[in-house]
Scaffold this motif. Sequence first.
Motif, PDB file in Angstrom:
ATOM      1  N   GLU A   9       0.836  -1.203   0.000  1.00  0.00           N
ATOM      2  CA  GLU A   9       0.000   0.000   0.000  1.00  0.00           C
ATOM      3  C   GLU A   9       0.875   1.260   0.000  1.00  0.00           C
ATOM      4  N   ASP A  12       2.443   1.659  -3.434  1.00  0.00           N
ATOM      5  CA  ASP A  12       1.480   2.209  -4.397  1.00  0.00           C
ATOM      6  C   ASP A  12       1.354   3.726  -4.244  1.00  0.00           C
ATOM      7  N   GLN A  15       4.535   5.333  -5.575  1.00  0.00           N
ATOM      8  CA  GLN A  15       4.557   5.279  -7.037  1.00  0.00           C
ATOM      9  C   GLN A  15       3.622   6.333  -7.626  1.00  0.00           C
ATOM     10  N   CYS A  43       3.265  -5.836  -8.173  1.00  0.00           N
ATOM     11  CA  CYS A  43       3.463  -4.393  -7.948  1.00  0.00           C
ATOM     12  C   CYS A  43       4.864  -3.960  -8.384  1.00  0.00           C
TER      13      CYS A  43
END
Length: 142
Positions: A9, A12, A15, A43
């Motif tokens: 998480e 993400d 990113q 991921c």
Amino acid sequence: MSDALICLEMGDIFQAEGNYPAAADAFHRAIDIDPQFARSYYCQANLERELGKYSESFTNYNKAIELDPAIADFYNNRGLLNYEMGNPQDSEADFLKAIELRPDEGMFLNNLGVLYQCLNQLEPAKALFEKALAIDPSYLSS
């Protein structure tokens, strides 16, 4: 929530913010915490694909699929990568597998349709676009 999932998480978020080194670190930590968690490799592969690190990305998509071959998104994204790497036949196989696993996902149908359109296979492309639109009319505005 597992520690690996927390790392994913965070990765993400990093990113999405464009902080790629922090995202890579978070994804690597998730892999270190749970090397059998397929989503961690997925991921990492998505990040590498975004950065143009195609070889590394391909390896990580393969690892994700090896660990959990029932996740359609893994095949779809590897299909996108295969297309970007100039491998349309492999791309087609990946999109078809994603559709087999989740036939109700308009995005997968659309991606295969775009591939067929690029390969000048217009009738199959049109049929796929129509199916994608029937599932998700928002593709009309895409």
